[in-house]
Design a protein around this motif. Structure first.
Motif, PDB file in Angstrom:
ATOM      1  N   ALA B 153       1.665   7.141  -4.074  1.00 25.16           N
ATOM      2  CA  ALA B 153       2.065   7.945  -5.231  1.00 25.16           C
ATOM      3  C   ALA B 153       2.706   9.257  -4.795  1.00 25.16           C
ATOM      4  CB  ALA B 153       0.867   8.231  -6.104  1.00 25.16           C
ATOM      5  N   PHE B 154       3.108   9.344  -3.555  1.00 29.12           N
ATOM      6  CA  PHE B 154       3.572  10.612  -3.001  1.00 29.12           C
ATOM      7  C   PHE B 154       4.763  11.183  -3.757  1.00 29.12           C
ATOM      8  CE2 PHE B 154       6.145  12.918   0.174  1.00 29.12           C
ATOM      9  CZ  PHE B 154       5.244  13.922   0.448  1.00 29.12           C
ATOM     10  N   ARG B 156       5.376  10.957  -6.801  1.00 35.43           N
ATOM     11  CA  ARG B 156       4.950  11.318  -8.139  1.00 35.43           C
ATOM     12  C   ARG B 156       5.934  10.840  -9.191  1.00 35.43           C
ATOM     13  NH1 ARG B 156       3.768  17.412  -7.111  1.00 35.43           N
ATOM     14  NH2 ARG B 156       5.894  17.160  -6.428  1.00 35.43           N
ATOM     15  N   SER B 157       6.318   9.596  -9.036  1.00 32.00           N
ATOM     16  CA  SER B 157       7.215   9.003 -10.015  1.00 32.00           C
ATOM     17  C   SER B 157       6.407   8.019 -10.853  1.00 32.00           C
ATOM     18  CB  SER B 157       8.357   8.280  -9.304  1.00 32.00           C
ATOM     19  OG  SER B 157       7.823   7.341  -8.411  1.00 32.00           O
ATOM     20  N   HIS B 158       7.041   7.552 -11.906  1.00 27.91           N
ATOM     21  CA  HIS B 158       6.371   6.605 -12.797  1.00 27.91           C
ATOM     22  C   HIS B 158       5.987   5.318 -12.063  1.00 27.91           C
ATOM     23  CE1 HIS B 158       6.763   4.054 -16.703  1.00 27.91           C
ATOM     24  NE2 HIS B 158       5.606   3.970 -16.140  1.00 27.91           N
ATOM     25  N   SER B 161       3.091   5.889  -9.435  1.00 29.10           N
ATOM     26  CA  SER B 161       1.684   5.941  -9.852  1.00 29.10           C
ATOM     27  C   SER B 161       1.197   4.579 -10.320  1.00 29.10           C
ATOM     28  CB  SER B 161       1.470   7.006 -10.920  1.00 29.10           C
ATOM     29  OG  SER B 161       2.631   7.266 -11.613  1.00 29.10           O
ATOM     30  N   GLU B 162       2.091   3.809 -10.951  1.00 27.43           N
ATOM     31  CA  GLU B 162       1.696   2.442 -11.310  1.00 27.43           C
ATOM     32  C   GLU B 162       1.312   1.644 -10.074  1.00 27.43           C
ATOM     33  OE1 GLU B 162       5.075   0.894 -13.210  1.00 27.43           O
ATOM     34  OE2 GLU B 162       4.557   1.647 -15.180  1.00 27.43           O
ATOM     35  N   ALA B 164       0.371   2.706  -7.187  1.00 29.47           N
ATOM     36  CA  ALA B 164      -0.842   3.182  -6.539  1.00 29.47           C
ATOM     37  C   ALA B 164      -2.071   2.704  -7.286  1.00 29.47           C
ATOM     38  CB  ALA B 164      -0.822   4.699  -6.458  1.00 29.47           C
ATOM     39  N   ILE B 165      -1.977   2.701  -8.634  1.00 23.13           N
ATOM     40  CA  ILE B 165      -3.133   2.236  -9.409  1.00 23.13           C
ATOM     41  C   ILE B 165      -3.406   0.764  -9.108  1.00 23.13           C
ATOM     42  CG2 ILE B 165      -3.897   1.693 -11.740  1.00 23.13           C
ATOM     43  CD1 ILE B 165      -2.570   4.280 -12.639  1.00 23.13           C
ATOM     44  N   LEU B 456      14.188  15.951  -5.171  1.00 28.03           N
ATOM     45  CA  LEU B 456      14.803  16.817  -4.173  1.00 28.03           C
ATOM     46  C   LEU B 456      14.664  16.303  -2.752  1.00 28.03           C
ATOM     47  CD1 LEU B 456      14.144  20.443  -5.314  1.00 28.03           C
ATOM     48  CD2 LEU B 456      16.315  19.361  -4.825  1.00 28.03           C
TER      49      LEU B 456
ATOM     50  N   LEU C  87      -8.346   7.425  -8.418  1.00 29.43           N
ATOM     51  CA  LEU C  87      -7.799   6.541  -9.448  1.00 29.43           C
ATOM     52  C   LEU C  87      -7.618   7.282 -10.770  1.00 29.43           C
ATOM     53  CD1 LEU C  87      -9.410   3.007  -9.381  1.00 29.43           C
ATOM     54  CD2 LEU C  87      -7.059   3.584  -9.797  1.00 29.43           C
ATOM     55  N   LEU C  90      -4.629   9.379 -10.681  1.00 33.99           N
ATOM     56  CA  LEU C  90      -3.399   8.605 -10.842  1.00 33.99           C
ATOM     57  C   LEU C  90      -3.195   8.214 -12.290  1.00 33.99           C
ATOM     58  CD1 LEU C  90      -3.692   6.462  -7.647  1.00 33.99           C
ATOM     59  CD2 LEU C  90      -1.818   7.987  -8.188  1.00 33.99           C
ATOM     60  N   GLU C  93      -1.780  11.087 -14.048  1.00 40.51           N
ATOM     61  CA  GLU C  93      -0.355  11.200 -13.681  1.00 40.51           C
ATOM     62  C   GLU C  93       0.481  10.181 -14.445  1.00 40.51           C
ATOM     63  OE1 GLU C  93       1.058  13.328 -11.919  1.00 40.51           O
ATOM     64  OE2 GLU C  93       2.965  12.472 -11.246  1.00 40.51           O
ATOM     65  N   LEU C  94      -0.032   8.952 -14.510  1.00 43.48           N
ATOM     66  CA  LEU C  94       0.713   7.910 -15.213  1.00 43.48           C
ATOM     67  C   LEU C  94       0.820   8.232 -16.697  1.00 43.48           C
ATOM     68  CD1 LEU C  94       2.086   5.205 -14.867  1.00 43.48           C
ATOM     69  CD2 LEU C  94      -0.074   4.091 -15.272  1.00 43.48           C
ATOM     70  N   PHE C  97       3.794  10.160 -17.753  1.00 42.99           N
ATOM     71  CA  PHE C  97       5.075   9.455 -17.870  1.00 42.99           C
ATOM     72  C   PHE C  97       5.110   8.546 -19.086  1.00 42.99           C
ATOM     73  CE2 PHE C  97       4.746  10.157 -13.232  1.00 42.99           C
ATOM     74  CZ  PHE C  97       5.887  10.933 -13.073  1.00 42.99           C
ATOM     75  N   LEU C 109       2.888  -2.324 -14.589  1.00 42.52           N
ATOM     76  CA  LEU C 109       1.692  -2.738 -13.862  1.00 42.52           C
ATOM     77  C   LEU C 109       1.659  -4.239 -13.621  1.00 42.52           C
ATOM     78  CD1 LEU C 109      -1.116  -0.564 -15.426  1.00 42.52           C
ATOM     79  CD2 LEU C 109      -0.489  -0.638 -13.049  1.00 42.52           C
TER      80      LEU C 109
ATOM     81  N   LEU D  84      -2.228  16.774  -4.063  1.00 38.70           N
ATOM     82  CA  LEU D  84      -0.816  16.404  -3.913  1.00 38.70           C
ATOM     83  C   LEU D  84      -0.252  15.857  -5.210  1.00 38.70           C
ATOM     84  CD1 LEU D  84       1.646  15.440  -2.143  1.00 38.70           C
ATOM     85  CD2 LEU D  84       0.376  13.350  -1.854  1.00 38.70           C
TER      86      LEU D  84
END
Lengths: 513, 511, 111, 239
Positions: B153-154, B156-158, B161-162, B164-165, B456, C87, C90, C93-94, C97, C109, D84
Motif C-alpha cells: 500500500a506504499f 497509497r492509491s485505491h 489499498s485493495e 494490501a487488504i 510525484l 488491516l 488499510l 485508507e480504502l 477512496f 477486491l 506511512l
C-alpha cells in the motif's frame, strides 16, 4: 566448469563431409561480412558482433553431436539472425522469431524424445515416427514445403547481406542436420515427395515473379527442393550430390543476393526489366550474376550441373526419371535465363561508352568490398563447377566419376533454346511485378484460397480471420477460464476451507478411490 | 560450529531498521548513508563467511550454528546455516542489494518509512531462512507479512489499498494456520526445534501426521500462491510500486519455497508425505496451477498483472519439479528459483522504469514505450526472452533441467506444462513487445499531462541508477546463462543437504 | 474434548464472518475471532489442572501448567493485534477512496 | 451467483470443514501431563537458570527472547506501515474535551496509572505482567488524554517526534542488551548474569527487567502512535 568445456569439445565430430560444410559456411559468412561493410550504415559494430556469434554458432551446429549443444547453438543462430533482421524492420523480426521459435519448440520436443528413446547422440535415426517429428520441426525452421510460406517474404524483404546469410546458409543448416539423421541406406519417402513439390512450386513462383529478390527467394525454395529430394532418395551418390548442391547453391545464392543489393542501389529498382544493358554498364557485377545464374540453372560446366547430375544419377534409371528431371531443370533454366536475357539487351545509346565505363569504374572504387565479395563468391561457384573433387578428401569418390559432359552439353543447348523461346514470347507465364511481399498478405491469400474452395463467391474479411485465429480465440477462451475462477472474494476465500478439509480428510478420500 | 556472524546477518538489518526513524528526526540527509552502511555491512558479513568457510561450502560440509542466549537446541532457539540456507541467503541478499540501490533512485516520498520496512524484510527473510526453530519461523513469517503488506500500500492509491487488504486477508489466515500447526506439533512432541521434531515425527500416529502436514501445507500454499489460493498474487503485484513488486516476486515467493523445502524434507520428511499419499496430489495441483497461471496470462491486459500470472505459472512448475524428490528435480528446481528470482525482479524493475510516464499499466498505454527508451527496452526484451527460455540466457538452462527431470521421472504432464508455458509465453510477451515499438505521437502538453497524472514518485526518478540496475539484472541473466555451471557446486551441495536429513539432526542436537 | 468443540465452533464462526460478511470491518473481526479461537484452544488444551507457572516466594514447587504455550500465545496475540491494526488502517485508507466499506461495492477486491 | 445459493454453498463447505477438523481432533491425544522435554526442563530448572519467578516471563525474555525481539519488531513494522499509510492526514482539533470534573479527576488519576504501568513493566519477572502488558497501560494514558482533554492536548504535550524517539529507544534497549550479551557473555540475548541480585527482589533475573522496560516504552509509544494515526483526518488540500 572444466567439465562442460571438455564435454563441449568432446561432442565435436570431424567425420565425413561435415568439416567441409563447416568450412564453406565460414567462407560464405566472411563473404557476406565483406559485402555488408558498405551496406550496413548504422550500428556497424553490433552487426559484426552478431555476425561473429552467428559464425561460431553455425560451426557448432554443423559439427556437434550432442543434442544440448546442438539446440543451444541453433538457437544462437536463430537469435543472431533475428537481430540481424532488425536492420530492416521490426515486423520481419517478429514474424521470423515466431516461426523459428515454433520450429524450435517442436525440435526441442523431438530432441528430448530422441534422447529418451536412446539416441543420445546426433546420428542416423531409424524410427520413422521420430524422423517425421524431426522433419516437421526442421521444415518449420528451414522452410520445407507447406512450411515454406514464411521464406520468400522474409528473405526478399531483408537487407541484402542478411538475405545472403539467410538464403545462402541458415536455411541449409536444417538440411545438414537431415543429412546426419536420415539413414543413408533408406532415405525418407516423405522428404522425397516434399522435395519434388518444392522444386515445382518454387520454380513456378520464381518464373512468375519479375522482382529480382522475390525471384531469388522463390528460387531458394525451388533449389532447396533438390536437396530435400536428394536426401529423401538415400544412397551415397545422392547424399554426395546433396552436399555438393548445398555448397554450390550456397556460393551462388550468396553472390546473387549481394549483387541484387548492388544492382538495387545502382539502378534504384529491383525489377528485372530495369537491368537492361547491365552487362555494358556493370560488366563485373553482371559477370558474377551470369555465372551464378548459370549454376542455378544447372547448365553444363557449372556447379549446379555437377550436383544435379549426381542427384539424378542416384535415382532409379528410366524414362520417367529423365523426363521429370528434364522438367525440373527447364524450370530453373527459364527463370535463370530470363534475367541473363535482359542483361544482354542493349537499347541505349553507347556513343560515349568509354566515359560511362570510367564512371562505372569509379563507382567500383567506392564499393570495392562488394566487388571483392562477389569475386570470392563467383570463384567458389567456379571451383565447384570445374573441380568438384577439389575441396578435399571427403569427395575423393568424385575424382573417378564421369559427369558425362557430352550429354550435359546436349541437354544444356536444349534448355537454352527452349527457355529463350519461351522467354522471348513471354507467353503463358503472366509475369507479375510484385514490389512487396508480406507474410500477412501471403497467409491471407492462402486463407482466401481455402475458403474459395469450400464456398464460392463469399468474400471473407481475411484480416478478421487472421485476428480471430491467432488472437481472439485464445484471448476469449482464457478470459472465460479466468472469469470462472475469479468470481468474487467470497468464492475465492472459500477455497481455503475446501482445500483444508480435502487435505484433512485425505486418507478417507484416498482409500475411497 | 558456533559462529557469531550469522546472528549479525539478522540483527544488523534490524538495527538499521530501528535507527532510521531516529536518524530522520535528527537529519534526514544522513538516512541514505545509514542505509548503504547497513547493506554493506551485510554484504561484508556474508563475504567474510564465504571466504572463511570456502572449503566447507565446496565439499558440502558447511554447518554453522548459533544458540541464542546460549541455550541448547531443544530449550532455546537455534540458527542453522547449511549449504541450502547459505545458497538461498546469498542469492536473496544479492537480489535485495540490487533492489535497494534501485529504490534509492525510485522512491521519493516517505523514503525513511520505506527503508524501515525494507530492512525489516531483509532481517526477516534472513531470519526465516536461518532459523532452526518452528515458532521462530512463524514470527519471521509474520514479520514478512506485516512489512510487505504495508509496502504494497506504499503508493497509497485505491488499488494499492485493495491489494494490501486482500494480501493481508490471505496471509493472516495462513499465519494463524502456521501458529496452529506449530502449537499442534508442540503438544504432540513437546519440542519446537526443527531437528528434534524431525527426529520424532515419524513415530507419530499417521492421523496426527496428516493433521499437522495438512495445516502446514495449506498455509504454505497460500503463501506461495499455488492454485486454489492464487487470487491475491496478481492483484498485489500489479498495485505495488516497482521495487516492492520486485521484492514480492523475486524474494518473498522464493523464501516460501525455501521454507517449504525445509518443512517438507527436513522437518516432516518426504517419506511421510509419500506414506500419506500426498505427493501425487501436490504435483498435480502444482502443475494445474502452472497451467492456469499461463492461461490467465494470455488474457491479461496489464503488463504487471501479466508478469504476476506468469509468476504463478513458474512457481507451480518449480513446486512440481521439487516434489518429484529426485536429484535432477532439485537441480532444475533450485536453478529455476535462482533464474526466476533474477528474471522477475529485473522485469519488474525495468517495468517500473518503462511505465514511469504512462498513465496506467494497461496494454493500450504500453504503446511506444520501447521507442522512448530503447536500451532499457532491449534489456527488458532480453529478460522476457529468458522467461520464454531462449538459449543463451539463464531461463533456458533451468527450463532444460526441469524438462529433463520431468522426463526422467516419466511425468509427461509436467514436461507438457513446461513446453506449454514457453509457447504461451511467446504469445503473450510478443504482444507487449510489438506494442512497445508502435509509434505514438504526443505533443509537449500531453507529456506534461501524463507526468502530472502520476503521483510525484515518478518525477523524482534518478534515471541513471534505475537504468544501471536494469542492466545489472540483464547482465546476471546473460552471464549465468553462459556459465550456469558456475552454480553447479553450490546446487549439488545444497541438494545433498536437503537429502541428508540425518546429518542435520545429528549436528543440531549433538552440537 | 469440550475445548476442541468450542475451538471448532469459534474457528468456523470467525471464518464465516471473514468469508461471508461483506462488511470489511466485520471481516477483520472474523479474522480476530479466528485467531482468538486458536489462542483459546492453546491455553485450554495446555491446562493440566495445575497453577500458572509463577513461583511464589517461600512456597515450594507445586504442579504447574506448561509455561511455553502461554508464552507463545502472548507472542501470537501481539502479532495478531498488529496485523489487525494494519488491516484496519488499510480499510480507513480504502474508505477515503471509495466512501464505503462494503465488499460488494468495491469491485477491485474481486480481481 | 445467487445469494442464497452462495450461502448454502458456504455453509455446506463449513460443515464439511468442521467435520474434518472434528475427525482429526479425535486423533489428538489429551494433553494429560507434562512430558519429559522442554516444558519439564523449564519448570524444574527455570528459576535457577534465569532467576525469574515468573516462568512465562523467563520463557519470553530468556529462553525464547529472540521471538520477543521479532514480536516487538512486528509492532515496530506495523507502526511504520500505519504511519506511512495515514501520513497524508492532519489532526483535527476537535472538541475541547469533556467536563471539568472529568478533566480534574483524570489529572489526579494519571500519575497512578503511569505508576501502575511502570509497576507492571518492572515486575514482569516476579508477578504476572511484563513489557507488553505494561506498555499497553502506558498507551492508555495517551488515549484517555485525547478523549478527556481533546485531541490536540496530548499531541502538543508529547509530539509525534518524542513518541518516535521513545519507540526507537525502546527497540534499541532490547537490541542493545542483546548485543551486550554477545560482548560480555558470548551469546546474543544471553541473560546478563552480573545484573542478578537475590532471587525475588526487583533487581534480579539478569537483564529481564531492563528488556521489559525497553519493550514497555516501545509498545506504549507504538500503540499511542497507532491511535493518533487512526484518528487523523484526510488532508484535503494534499495533491
Amino acid at each position: 566448469m572444466a567439465l562442460l568445456w571438455q564435454q563441449f569439445l568432446a561432442s565435436f565430430s570431424f567425420e565425413s563431409y561435415f568439416p567441409l560444410l563447416a568450412e564453406v559456411g565460414v567462407i560464405l559468412t566472411l563473404i557476406t561480412a565483406l559485402a555488408a561493410w558498405n551496406y550496413i550504415k548504422e550500428y556497424k559494430f553490433w552487426y559484426y558482433i552478431l555476425t561473429l556469434i552467428y559464425l561460431i554458432s553455425t560451426v557448432v551446429v554443423i559439427l556437434t553431436t550432442d543434442w544440448f549443444f546442438f539446440l543451444f547453438a541453433w538457437e544462437m543462430v536463430t537469435l543472431t539472425t533475428t537481430f540481424l533482421l532488425a536492420w530492416s524492420s521490426w515486423k520481419l523480426v517478429k514474424q521470423y522469431f515466431v516461426i523459428q521459435f515454433t520450429g524450435s519448440s517442436i525440435l526441442l520436443f523431438a530432441a528430448l524424445a530422441a534422447n529418451a528413446l536412446g539416441y543420445t547422440e546426433i546420428a542416423a535415426i531409424d524410427s520413422v515416427l521420430l524422423q517425421f517429428v524431426l522433419i516437421i520441426g526442421m521444415a518449420t525452421k528451414s522452410g520445407i514445403f507447406i512450411f515454406h510460406f514464411w521464406l520468400p517474404p522474409i528473405h526478399s524483404e531483408a537487407p541484402s547481406p542478411v538475405s545472403a546469410i539467410l538464403s545462402g546458409w541458415v536455411v541449409k543448416l536444417g538440411y545438414i542436420f537431415l543429412l546426419k539423421i536420415i539413414p543413408i541406406e533408406s532415405g525418407n519417402t516423405m522428404l522425397y515427395l516434399l522435395g519434388i513439390a518444392m522444386v515445382v512450386y518454387g520454380g513456378w513462383q520464381a518464373v512468375r515473379s519479375a522482382d529480382l529478390k522475390i525471384m531469388l527467394a522463390y528460387s531458394t525454395v525451388s533449389q532447396l527442393g533438390f536437396i530435400a529430394l536428394a536426401i529423401g532418395t538415400g544412397g551415397e551418390l545422392a547424399f554426395l550430390g546433396a552436399v555438393l548442391f548445398i555448397i554450390a547453391h550456397g556460393f551462388a545464392k550468396t553472390t546473387l543476393f549481394i549483387t541484387s543489393g548492388i544492382l538495387q542501389r545502382e539502378y534504384g529498382s529491383r525489377v528485372v526489366y530495369d537491368f537492361k544493358g547491365a552487362i555494358f554498364k556493370r560488366p563485373l557485377t553482371s559477370l558474377a550474376v551470369i555465372i551464378s545464374f548459370l549454376s542455378l540453372a544447372g547448365l553444363v560446366f557449372s556447379a549446379g550441373y555437377n550436383a544435379k547430375y549426381l542427384i539424378s544419377s542416384a535415382q532409379l534409371p528410366g524414362l520417367l526419371t529423365k523426363v521429370v528431371f528434364f522438367g525440373f531443370a527447364l524450370i530453373s533454366a527459364i527463370y535463370s535465363l530470363r534475367i541473363l536475357y535482359w542483361i544482354f539487351i542493349v537499347d541505349e545509346d553507347y556513343s560515349n561508352f568509354a566515359d560511362k565505363l570510367k564512371k562505372a569504374l569509379n563507382s567500383y572504387q567506392i564499393y570495392s568490398t562488394d566487388i571483392l565479395a562477389i569475386l570470392f563468391g563467383t570463384l567458389g561457384v567456379l571451383i565447384v563447377a570445374f573441380w568438384p573433387e577439389m575441396p578435399g578428401d571427403m569427395l575423393e569418390y568424385l575424382v573417378d566419376y564421369d559427369f558425362n559432359i557430352i550429354a550435359g552439353v546436349r541437354d544444356s543447348i536444349i534448355y537454352i533454346l527452349l527457355a529463350v523461346y519461351l522467354i522471348h514470347n513471354n507467353a503463358g507465364f503472366k509475369v507479375k511485378v510484385r514490389d512487396h511481399l508480406s507474410l500477412e498478405r501471403y497467409l491471407r491469400s492462402a486463407l482466401d484460397f481455402i475458403f474459395s474452395m469450400s464456398r464460392k463467391n463469399v468474400k471473407f474479411d481475411t484480416d478478421k480471420i487472421f485476428e480471430t485465429v491467432f488472437y481472439n480465440t485464445i484471448f476469449n477462451t482464457s478470459k472465460k477460464i479466468h472469469d470462472f475462477f475469479y468470481q468474487d472474494l467470497t468464492i475465492q476465500l472459500l477455497w481455503i476451507p475446501v482445500f483444508l478439509s480435502i487435505l484433512l480428510l485425505w486418507q478417507q478420500i484416498y482409500s475411497y478411490f | 560450529m558456533m559462529e557469531t556472524r550469522i546472528i549479525l546477518l539478522i540483527i544488523v538489518p534490524l538495527g538499521t531498521a530501528f535507527i532510521i526513524p531516529f536518524i530522520d528526526l535528527i537529519n534526514a540527509k544522513l538516512r541514505r548513508f545509514f542505509v548503504l552502511l547497513g547493506i554493506s555491512i551485510q554484504i561484508f558479513n556474508l563475504t567474510s563467511i564465504v571466504v572463511q568457510y570456502f572449503d566447507q561450502i565446496r565439499d558440502g560440509s558447511l554447518f554453522l550454528q548459533y544458540h541464542l542466549g546460549g541455550w541448547q537446541p531443544p530449550f532455546g532457539i537455534n540458527l542453522v546455516m547449511d549449504n541450502l540456507s547459505f545458497l538461498f541467503i546469498a542469492i536473496v541478499t544479492l537480489s535485495l542489494l540490487f533492489i535497494i540501490i534501485y529504490s534509492i533512485g525510485y522512491v521519493g516520498h516517505h523514503e525513511g518509512k520505506f527503508y524501515v520496512l525494507y530492512f525489516i524484510i531483509i532481517a526477516a527473510s534472513n531470519g526465516a531462512m536461518l532459523t532452526g526453530d518452528l515458532f521462530n519461523m512463524y514470527v519471521f513469517i509474520e514479520l514478512l507479512t506485516i512489512a510487505s503488506g504495508a509496502l504494497i500500500a506504499f503508493q497509497r492509491s485505491h488499488p494499492g489499498s485493495e491489494a494490501a487488504i486482500k494480501y493481508l486477508f490471505y496471509n493472516i489466515i495462513a499465519g494463524s494456520l502456521i501458529f496452529f500447526g506449530v502449537l499442534l506439533t508442540y503438544f504432540n512432541l513437546g519440542t519446537l526445534t526443527m531437528a528434534d521434531v524431525a527426529n520424532n515425527f515419524a513415530a507419530l500416529e499417521s492421523g496426527i501426521q496428516l493433521f499437522i502436514t495438512a495445516i502446514f501445507l495449506t498455509a504454505l500454499l497460500i503463501k506461495m500462491g499455488v492454485f486454489p489460493f492464487l487470487f491475491w498474487l496478481p492483484k498485489s503485484y500489479d498495485s505495488s510500486p516497482a521495487p516492492v513488486t520486485a521484492v514480492l516476486s523475486g524474494v518473498l515467493s522464493k523464501i516460501y519455497l525455501y521454507l517449504f523445502i525445509r518443512l517438507i524434507w527436513t522437518v516432516i520428511g518426504f517419506e511421510t508425505i509419500v506414506a500419506l499419499n500426498l505427493n501425487i496430489l501436490l504435483i498435480d495441483i502444482a502443475l494445474f496451477s502452472s497451467f492456469l497461471g499461463h492461461v490467465f496470462a494470455l488474457q491479461a491486459n496489464n503488463i504487471k498483472r501479466l508478469l504476476g500470472y506468469s509468476s504463478i505459472g513458474h512457481i507451480g512448475m518449480i513446486f512440481a519439479v521439487i516434489m518429484l524428490n529426485t536429484e535432477a528435480g532439485f537441480y532444475g528446481g533450485i536453478l529455476h528459483i535462482i533464474a526466476h528470482m533474477f528474471m522477475k525482479a529485473g522485469l519488474f524493475v525495468a517495468c517500473g522504469y518503462l511505465l514511469q510516464y504512462t498513465v496506467s499499466n494497461h496494454y493500450r498505454d504500453f504503446k511506444g514505450v520501447g521507442l522512448r527508451d530503447k536500451p532499457v527496452f532491449i534489456a527488458f526484451i532480453i529478460l522476457l526472452l529468458s522467461m520464454i527460455g531462449m538459449p543463451p540466457l539463464l531461463g533456458f538452462a533451468s527450463k532444460w533441467f526441469i524438462l529433463m527431470a520431468f522426463l526422467e521421472a516419466q511425468s509427461y504432464f509436467g514436461a507438457f506444462i513446461v513446453i506449454f508455458g514457453s509457447l504461451t509465453a511467446v504469445i503473450y510477451y510478443l504482444r507487449y513487445i510489438a506494442k512497445g515499438f508502435e509509434e505514438v505521437r504526443l505533443s509537449e502538453d500531453d507529456l506534461k499531462m501524463e507526468v502530472f497524472n502520476q503521483p510525484l514518485l515518478s518525477v523524482l526518478y534518478r534515471e541513471k541508477i534505475v537504468t544501471f540496475i536494469t542492466y545489472a539484472y540483464t547482465a546476471v541473466i546473460i552471464i549465468f546463462g553462459f556459465g550456469f555451471r558456475f552454480l553447479n557446486i553450490p546446487l549439488r551441495m545444497s541438494i545433498e543437504s536437503i537429502m541428508n536429513v540425518e546429518r542435520y539432526i545429528e549436528l543440531v542436537l549433538g552440537g | 474434548m469440550r475445548n476442541n468443540f468450542i475451538f471448532i465452533i469459534l474457528f468456523m464462526l470467525g471464518l464465516y464472518a471473514l468469508i461471508m460478511k461483506t462488511n470489511l470491518i466485520k471481516n477483520v473481526i472474523g479474522l480476530n475471532i479466528m485467531e482468538a479461537s486458536i489462542f483459546f484452544w492453546v491455553i485450554a488444551f495446555s491446562d493440566v489442572g495445575g497453577e500458572v507457572a509463577i513461583h511464589k516466594m517461600g512456597e515450594e514447587f507445586s504442579k504447574f501448567n506448561d509455561p511455553v504455550p502461554q508464552a507463545l500465545t502472548l507472542t501470537g496475540i501481539v502479532i495478531g493485534a498488529s496485523t489487525a491494526a494494519l488491516l484496519l488502517t488499510l480499510i480507513i485508507e480504502l474508505n477515503q477512496f471509495t466512501d464505503t466499506i462494503d465488499r460488494d461495492e468495491i469491485e477491485g477486491l474481486n480481481n | 451467483m445467487h445469494k442464497y445459493l452462495k450461502k448454502t454453498l458456504v455453509i455446506s463447505v463449513f460443515i464439511l470443514t468442521a467435520i474434518a477438523l472434528y475427525e482429526n481432533f479425535l486423533l489428538v491425544p489429551e494433553y494429560t501431563g507434562l512430558r519429559t522435554g522442554v516444558s519439564d526442563y523449564i519448570i524444574s530448572s527455570g528459576l535457577s537458570d534465569t532467576g525469574s519467578l515468573n516462568l512465562i516471563t523467563a520463557v519470553l525474555y530468556d529462553y525464547r527472547a529472540f521471538d520477543s525481539l521479532g514480536e516487538s519488531t512486528v509492532i515496530f513494522g506495523a507502526v511504520s506501515g500505519i504511519v506511512l499509510i495515514l501520513s497524508r492526514k492532519m489532526l483535527p482539533v476537535s472538541s475541547r474535551g469533556l467536563s471539568f470534573i472529568v478533566k480534574r479527576t483524570f489529572g489526579l488519576v494519571t500519575p497512578f496509572i503511569a505508576l501502575f504501568s511502570l509497576y507492571v513493566i518492572t515486575h514482569g519477572h516476579l508477578s504476572p505482567g511484563g513489557g507488553f502488558q505494561g506498555g499497553v497501560i502506558l498507551a492508555v494514558i495517551s488515549i484517555i488524554f485525547s478523549i478527556v482533554y481533546g485531541s490536540a492536548f496530548d499531541y502538543r504535550r508529547y509530539s509525534p517526534q518524542v513518541k518516535t524517539a521513545m519507540e526507537t529507544m525502546g527497540a534499541f534497549t532490547f537490541l542493545g542488551l542483546g548485543v551486550v550479551g554477545i560482548l560480555m557473555e558470548g551469546f546474543f540475548l544471553k541473560n546478563l548474569g552480573f545484573l542478578t541480585a537475590r532471587t525475588g527482589t526487583l533487581i534480579s533475573a539478569g537483564s529481564i527487567p531492563y528488556v521489559n522496560f525497553g519493550v514497555g516504552i516501545k509498545v506504549g509509544a507504538g500503540l499511542a502512535i497507532i491511535f493518533y494515526s487512526m484518528i487523523q483526518k484526510t488532508f484535503k488540500e494534499d495533491f
